[in-house]
Design a protein around this motif. Structure first.
Motif, PDB file in Angstrom:
ATOM      1  N   GLY A  85      35.503  99.151  30.389  1.00  0.00           N
ATOM      2  CA  GLY A  85      35.350 100.524  30.385  1.00  0.00           C
ATOM      3  C   GLY A  85      36.674 101.410  30.206  1.00  0.00           C
ATOM      4  N   TRP A  86      37.602 100.924  30.935  1.00  0.00           N
ATOM      5  CA  TRP A  86      39.177 101.454  31.010  1.00  0.00           C
ATOM      6  C   TRP A  86      39.516 101.675  29.549  1.00  0.00           C
ATOM      7  CZ3 TRP A  86      39.277 105.266  34.305  1.00  0.00           C
ATOM      8  CH2 TRP A  86      38.848 105.198  35.444  1.00  0.00           C
ATOM      9  N   GLN A  87      39.539 100.363  28.815  1.00  0.00           N
ATOM     10  CA  GLN A  87      40.097 100.481  27.528  1.00  0.00           C
ATOM     11  C   GLN A  87      39.200 101.181  26.465  1.00  0.00           C
ATOM     12  OE1 GLN A  87      39.537  96.074  27.641  1.00  0.00           O
ATOM     13  NE2 GLN A  87      41.694  95.738  27.485  1.00  0.00           N
ATOM     14  N   VAL A  88      37.941 101.308  26.675  1.00  0.00           N
ATOM     15  CA  VAL A  88      37.049 102.101  25.797  1.00  0.00           C
ATOM     16  C   VAL A  88      37.405 103.748  25.965  1.00  0.00           C
ATOM     17  CG1 VAL A  88      34.667 102.887  25.223  1.00  0.00           C
ATOM     18  CG2 VAL A  88      35.349 100.562  25.722  1.00  0.00           C
ATOM     19  N   LEU A  89      37.502 103.759  27.231  1.00  0.00           N
ATOM     20  CA  LEU A  89      38.161 105.286  27.540  1.00  0.00           C
ATOM     21  C   LEU A  89      39.458 105.704  26.877  1.00  0.00           C
ATOM     22  CD1 LEU A  89      37.280 107.766  29.373  1.00  0.00           C
ATOM     23  CD2 LEU A  89      38.555 106.706  31.155  1.00  0.00           C
ATOM     24  N   ASP A  90      40.281 104.700  26.978  1.00  0.00           N
ATOM     25  CA  ASP A  90      41.602 104.902  26.432  1.00  0.00           C
ATOM     26  C   ASP A  90      41.335 105.455  24.990  1.00  0.00           C
ATOM     27  OD1 ASP A  90      42.943 104.764  28.902  1.00  0.00           O
ATOM     28  OD2 ASP A  90      43.598 102.669  28.303  1.00  0.00           O
ATOM     29  N   ILE A  91      40.666 104.485  24.275  1.00  0.00           N
ATOM     30  CA  ILE A  91      40.318 104.686  22.827  1.00  0.00           C
ATOM     31  C   ILE A  91      39.855 106.096  22.531  1.00  0.00           C
ATOM     32  CG2 ILE A  91      38.962 103.896  20.663  1.00  0.00           C
ATOM     33  CD1 ILE A  91      39.277 100.981  22.166  1.00  0.00           C
ATOM     34  N   ILE A  92      38.742 106.467  23.431  1.00  0.00           N
ATOM     35  CA  ILE A  92      38.076 107.756  23.100  1.00  0.00           C
ATOM     36  C   ILE A  92      39.128 108.727  23.392  1.00  0.00           C
ATOM     37  CG2 ILE A  92      36.133 109.342  24.107  1.00  0.00           C
ATOM     38  CD1 ILE A  92      34.511 106.474  24.527  1.00  0.00           C
ATOM     39  N   MET A  93      39.815 108.954  24.455  1.00  0.00           N
ATOM     40  CA  MET A  93      40.666 110.008  24.764  1.00  0.00           C
ATOM     41  C   MET A  93      41.860 109.939  24.072  1.00  0.00           C
ATOM     42  SD  MET A  93      40.144 109.981  29.031  1.00  0.00           S
ATOM     43  CE  MET A  93      40.602 111.677  29.377  1.00  0.00           C
ATOM     44  N   GLY A  94      42.183 108.940  23.334  1.00  0.00           N
ATOM     45  CA  GLY A  94      43.292 108.886  22.336  1.00  0.00           C
ATOM     46  C   GLY A  94      42.868 109.506  21.031  1.00  0.00           C
ATOM     47  N   ASN A  95      41.702 109.630  20.754  1.00  0.00           N
ATOM     48  CA  ASN A  95      41.183 110.174  19.337  1.00  0.00           C
ATOM     49  C   ASN A  95      41.164 111.638  19.573  1.00  0.00           C
ATOM     50  OD1 ASN A  95      39.457 110.776  17.179  1.00  0.00           O
ATOM     51  ND2 ASN A  95      39.215 108.593  16.839  1.00  0.00           N
ATOM     52  N   LEU A  96      41.897 112.356  18.813  1.00  0.00           N
ATOM     53  CA  LEU A  96      41.567 113.809  18.778  1.00  0.00           C
ATOM     54  C   LEU A  96      40.295 114.374  18.313  1.00  0.00           C
ATOM     55  CD1 LEU A  96      44.885 115.044  17.235  1.00  0.00           C
ATOM     56  CD2 LEU A  96      44.545 114.992  19.598  1.00  0.00           C
ATOM     57  N   LYS A  97      39.723 113.622  17.765  1.00  0.00           N
ATOM     58  CA  LYS A  97      38.104 114.134  17.359  1.00  0.00           C
ATOM     59  C   LYS A  97      37.372 113.765  18.536  1.00  0.00           C
ATOM     60  CE  LYS A  97      38.720 113.255  12.362  1.00  0.00           C
ATOM     61  NZ  LYS A  97      38.245 112.313  11.263  1.00  0.00           N
ATOM     62  N   TRP A  98      37.547 112.707  19.299  1.00  0.00           N
ATOM     63  CA  TRP A  98      36.457 112.569  20.391  1.00  0.00           C
ATOM     64  C   TRP A  98      37.121 112.849  21.880  1.00  0.00           C
ATOM     65  CZ3 TRP A  98      36.755 106.607  18.758  1.00  0.00           C
ATOM     66  CH2 TRP A  98      36.026 106.488  17.600  1.00  0.00           C
TER      67      TRP A  98
ATOM     68  N   LEU B 108      40.013 112.382  36.299  1.00  0.00           N
ATOM     69  CA  LEU B 108      39.813 112.390  34.919  1.00  0.00           C
ATOM     70  C   LEU B 108      38.669 113.166  34.313  1.00  0.00           C
ATOM     71  CD1 LEU B 108      40.582 108.698  33.727  1.00  0.00           C
ATOM     72  CD2 LEU B 108      41.980 111.033  33.441  1.00  0.00           C
ATOM     73  N   GLY B 109      37.916 113.735  35.320  1.00  0.00           N
ATOM     74  CA  GLY B 109      36.885 114.722  34.811  1.00  0.00           C
ATOM     75  C   GLY B 109      35.764 114.021  34.497  1.00  0.00           C
ATOM     76  N   ILE B 110      35.410 112.591  34.839  1.00  0.00           N
ATOM     77  CA  ILE B 110      34.291 111.767  34.165  1.00  0.00           C
ATOM     78  C   ILE B 110      33.250 111.828  35.067  1.00  0.00           C
ATOM     79  CG2 ILE B 110      33.711 109.445  33.629  1.00  0.00           C
ATOM     80  CD1 ILE B 110      36.754 109.120  32.716  1.00  0.00           C
ATOM     81  N   THR B 111      32.156 112.089  34.708  1.00  0.00           N
ATOM     82  CA  THR B 111      30.656 111.870  35.274  1.00  0.00           C
ATOM     83  C   THR B 111      30.454 110.389  35.285  1.00  0.00           C
ATOM     84  OG1 THR B 111      30.143 113.935  34.629  1.00  0.00           O
ATOM     85  CG2 THR B 111      28.540 112.643  35.326  1.00  0.00           C
ATOM     86  N   TYR B 112      29.975 109.945  36.483  1.00  0.00           N
ATOM     87  CA  TYR B 112      29.729 108.610  36.555  1.00  0.00           C
ATOM     88  C   TYR B 112      28.604 108.567  37.660  1.00  0.00           C
ATOM     89  CZ  TYR B 112      31.932 108.428  41.113  1.00  0.00           C
ATOM     90  OH  TYR B 112      32.244 108.767  42.363  1.00  0.00           O
ATOM     91  N   ILE B 113      27.867 107.263  37.624  1.00  0.00           N
ATOM     92  CA  ILE B 113      26.806 106.997  38.404  1.00  0.00           C
ATOM     93  C   ILE B 113      26.980 105.401  38.688  1.00  0.00           C
ATOM     94  CG2 ILE B 113      24.830 106.608  36.619  1.00  0.00           C
ATOM     95  CD1 ILE B 113      23.006 108.173  38.545  1.00  0.00           C
ATOM     96  N   GLU B 114      26.489 105.054  39.882  1.00  0.00           N
ATOM     97  CA  GLU B 114      26.574 103.679  40.127  1.00  0.00           C
ATOM     98  C   GLU B 114      25.398 103.135  40.133  1.00  0.00           C
ATOM     99  OE1 GLU B 114      28.736 102.675  43.729  1.00  0.00           O
ATOM    100  OE2 GLU B 114      30.335 104.298  43.465  1.00  0.00           O
ATOM    101  N   LYS B 115      25.217 101.897  39.795  1.00  0.00           N
ATOM    102  CA  LYS B 115      23.823 101.107  39.900  1.00  0.00           C
ATOM    103  C   LYS B 115      23.824 100.681  41.316  1.00  0.00           C
ATOM    104  CE  LYS B 115      24.671  99.275  35.244  1.00  0.00           C
ATOM    105  NZ  LYS B 115      24.674  97.935  34.368  1.00  0.00           N
ATOM    106  N   PRO B 116      22.476 100.345  41.627  1.00  0.00           N
ATOM    107  CA  PRO B 116      21.283 100.930  41.284  1.00  0.00           C
ATOM    108  C   PRO B 116      21.288 102.489  41.559  1.00  0.00           C
ATOM    109  CG  PRO B 116      20.991  99.965  43.243  1.00  0.00           C
ATOM    110  CD  PRO B 116      22.409  99.613  43.221  1.00  0.00           C
ATOM    111  N   PHE B 117      20.647 103.070  40.710  1.00  0.00           N
ATOM    112  CA  PHE B 117      20.412 104.392  41.059  1.00  0.00           C
ATOM    113  C   PHE B 117      18.866 104.760  40.387  1.00  0.00           C
ATOM    114  CE2 PHE B 117      22.094 103.634  36.893  1.00  0.00           C
ATOM    115  CZ  PHE B 117      21.217 104.232  35.796  1.00  0.00           C
ATOM    116  N   THR B 118      18.342 105.741  40.909  1.00  0.00           N
ATOM    117  CA  THR B 118      16.985 106.266  40.505  1.00  0.00           C
ATOM    118  C   THR B 118      17.009 107.369  39.286  1.00  0.00           C
ATOM    119  OG1 THR B 118      16.929 108.373  41.922  1.00  0.00           O
ATOM    120  CG2 THR B 118      16.437 106.188  43.137  1.00  0.00           C
ATOM    121  N   ILE B 119      15.914 107.307  38.866  1.00  0.00           N
ATOM    122  CA  ILE B 119      15.694 108.118  37.528  1.00  0.00           C
ATOM    123  C   ILE B 119      15.950 109.577  37.922  1.00  0.00           C
ATOM    124  CG2 ILE B 119      14.026 109.186  35.742  1.00  0.00           C
ATOM    125  CD1 ILE B 119      14.975 106.227  35.268  1.00  0.00           C
ATOM    126  N   ASP B 120      15.827 110.099  39.306  1.00  0.00           N
ATOM    127  CA  ASP B 120      15.984 111.394  39.518  1.00  0.00           C
ATOM    128  C   ASP B 120      17.444 111.740  39.762  1.00  0.00           C
ATOM    129  OD1 ASP B 120      13.200 112.092  39.787  1.00  0.00           O
ATOM    130  OD2 ASP B 120      13.041 111.825  41.757  1.00  0.00           O
TER     131      ASP B 120
END
Length: 68
Positions: free
Chosen positions: A7-20, A43-55
């Motif tokens: 996920g950190w590698q994906v995050l680096d790709i997203i944050m490194g692209n000016l359009k994204w 980094l201001g990222i919203t996250y949730i840990e599994k397991p979680f409820t729909i609420d």
């Protein structure tokens, strides 16, 4: 877990692209590491840990869109 890259590698790709760069990021994770939480918050990222409820998921998503 994700194949081929983490996920950190994906995050680096997203944050490194000016359009994204301004797209809100929401991480769903099975990793309960305190350092991960600290890094995500810094980094201001919203996250949730599994397991979680729909609420819990709905609250996180609502908060994410209300911040925009």
């Amino acid at each position: 877990m994700m194949p081929n890259m983490n996920g950190w590698q994906v995050l680096d790709i997203i944050m490194g692209n000016l359009k994204w760069r301004d797209i809100p990021i929401f991480i769903i994770t099975a990793v309960g590491d305190p350092e991960f939480k600290k890094s995500a918050v810094e980094l201001g990222i919203t996250y949730i840990e599994k397991p979680f409820t729909i609420d819990e998921l709905k609250v996180k998503i609502d908060n994410l869109f209300n911040e925009q």
